[in-house]
Design a protein around this motif. Structure first.
Motif, PDB file in Angstrom:
ATOM      1  N   LEU A  21       0.834  -1.194   0.000  1.00 44.15           N
ATOM      2  CA  LEU A  21       0.000   0.000   0.000  1.00 44.15           C
ATOM      3  C   LEU A  21       0.874   1.250   0.000  1.00 44.15           C
ATOM      4  O   LEU A  21       1.993   1.245   0.526  1.00 44.15           O
ATOM      5  N   LYS A  22       0.368   2.314  -0.592  1.00 41.46           N
ATOM      6  CA  LYS A  22       1.043   3.602  -0.480  1.00 41.46           C
ATOM      7  C   LYS A  22       1.050   4.027   0.991  1.00 41.46           C
ATOM      8  O   LYS A  22       0.104   3.758   1.742  1.00 41.46           O
ATOM      9  N   THR A  23       2.104   4.703   1.383  1.00 41.76           N
ATOM     10  CA  THR A  23       2.172   5.250   2.738  1.00 41.76           C
ATOM     11  C   THR A  23       0.964   6.157   2.990  1.00 41.76           C
ATOM     12  O   THR A  23       0.665   7.041   2.189  1.00 41.76           O
ATOM     13  N   GLY A  24       0.270   5.893   4.055  1.00 44.68           N
ATOM     14  CA  GLY A  24      -0.888   6.707   4.419  1.00 44.68           C
ATOM     15  C   GLY A  24      -2.201   6.244   3.836  1.00 44.68           C
ATOM     16  O   GLY A  24      -3.269   6.761   4.204  1.00 44.68           O
ATOM     17  N   ALA A  57      -1.160  11.228   3.164  1.00 47.65           N
ATOM     18  CA  ALA A  57      -1.385  11.747   4.523  1.00 47.65           C
ATOM     19  C   ALA A  57      -1.800  13.210   4.502  1.00 47.65           C
ATOM     20  O   ALA A  57      -2.513  13.667   5.408  1.00 47.65           O
ATOM     21  N   GLU A  58      -1.371  13.959   3.475  1.00 45.74           N
ATOM     22  CA  GLU A  58      -1.734  15.376   3.394  1.00 45.74           C
ATOM     23  C   GLU A  58      -3.235  15.570   3.209  1.00 45.74           C
ATOM     24  O   GLU A  58      -3.781  16.602   3.600  1.00 45.74           O
ATOM     25  N   ILE A  59      -3.882  14.580   2.605  1.00 43.72           N
ATOM     26  CA  ILE A  59      -5.324  14.707   2.372  1.00 43.72           C
ATOM     27  C   ILE A  59      -6.080  14.633   3.696  1.00 43.72           C
ATOM     28  O   ILE A  59      -7.135  15.260   3.855  1.00 43.72           O
ATOM     29  N   GLU A  60      -5.533  13.884   4.632  1.00 45.01           N
ATOM     30  CA  GLU A  60      -6.176  13.822   5.947  1.00 45.01           C
ATOM     31  C   GLU A  60      -6.285  15.196   6.587  1.00 45.01           C
ATOM     32  O   GLU A  60      -7.235  15.475   7.326  1.00 45.01           O
ATOM     33  N   THR A  61      -5.308  16.051   6.322  1.00 45.18           N
ATOM     34  CA  THR A  61      -5.329  17.391   6.920  1.00 45.18           C
ATOM     35  C   THR A  61      -6.447  18.246   6.339  1.00 45.18           C
ATOM     36  O   THR A  61      -6.813  19.271   6.916  1.00 45.18           O
TER      37      THR A  61
END
Length: 254
Positions: free
Chosen positions: A123-126, A240-244
């Motif tokens: 999986l991609k990180t995040g 992970a940036e999308i989570e922000t």
């Protein structure tokens, strides 16, 4: 675009993500490391052919690149299975070097490729955290991918993300590519308007541009690009940036 403009764009994307009932993802190289896994699997095939027929692996790899370009231009929209496509490629590879095509050897190559691919899936990180976060916010998730239906179902199952996916759309199943109307068919099939979904992909030409043409707001996973300047689609370098961008809301049961 200045800092104020970039902040406004971030607010826009945050608002659209909060309002969207669906979030769409490309699969290969968006949710998982497809290029790396397929490259590893292909190399095991080249080494096997080389060991049996004495053809340098570099020559096999160069020829296979040509074959992939020629035989995947339709983006798997003709309804065949992954084994059909792989068999066609391996046969073409052997024939390019005037190697007799033996059915049993082809079957061995197919099994070797699949076992190596499975062992290499990552999986991609995040990705897992983002999918879990979206589920907790009550979002529905659709994967829109160019590939054989059976192969993409197999990939999702072996990545252990099937429980997160509400619907899988493939070019193979819908008979259209991303650049020939697939996103329009997705909206019709899900019975949603373009403003009800946000789509995330890693390819400008095959993900971002055709989805944007259908009015879908897109997020571009641009791992190897520079920092987002504020122009064009919203860029992130990792999931992970999308989570922000996701607003904190109460957990919603599915």
């Amino acid at each position: 675009m200045g800092m104020a403009g970039k902040l406004e764009a971030v607010r826009t994307y945050r608002g659209r993500l909060a309002a969207a009932s669906w979030v769409g993802f490309d699969l290969d190289d968006t949710l998982h490391e497809f290029r790396s896994a397929s490259s590893t699997a292909s190399k095991t095939v080249f080494v096997t052919i080389s060991g049996r027929h004495g053809i340098p692996t570099t020559q096999l790899q160069d020829q296979y690149t040509v074959i992939l370009r020629e035989l995947t231009s339709h983006a798997f929209s003709d309804g065949r299975t992954s084994h059909d496509y792989r068999r066609e490629r391996f046969v073409a590879l052997l024939e390019a070097f005037s190697v007799p095509v033996e059915s049993e050897f082809i079957q061995d190559l197919l099994a070797l490729y699949e076992s190596s691919l499975k062992a290499s899936l990552r999986l991609k990180t995040g990705a897992a955290n983002l999918l879990q976060k979206l589920i907790s916010l009550g979002k529905k998730i659709v994967v829109v991918t160019e590939g054989p239906q059976d192969a993409q179902e197999w990939t999702i199952a072996n990545l252990s993300i099937a429980p997160y996916i509400d619907y899988l759309v493939t070019t193979n199943k819908f008979g259209a590519t991303k650049t020939t109307g697939l996103f329009s068919l997705v909206l019709k099939h899900l019975n949603i308007d373009s403003n009800e979904i946000v789509f995330i992909g890693d390819n400008l030409k095959r993900d971002i541009e055709p989805a944007t043409e259908e009015g879908i707001l897109c997020i571009y996973l641009a791992e190897n690009e520079g920092s987002w300047t504020g122009d064009g689609p919203f860029w992130v370098k990792e999931l992970a940036e999308i989570e922000t961008l996701l607003e904190t809301r109460g957990r919603v049961e599915r």
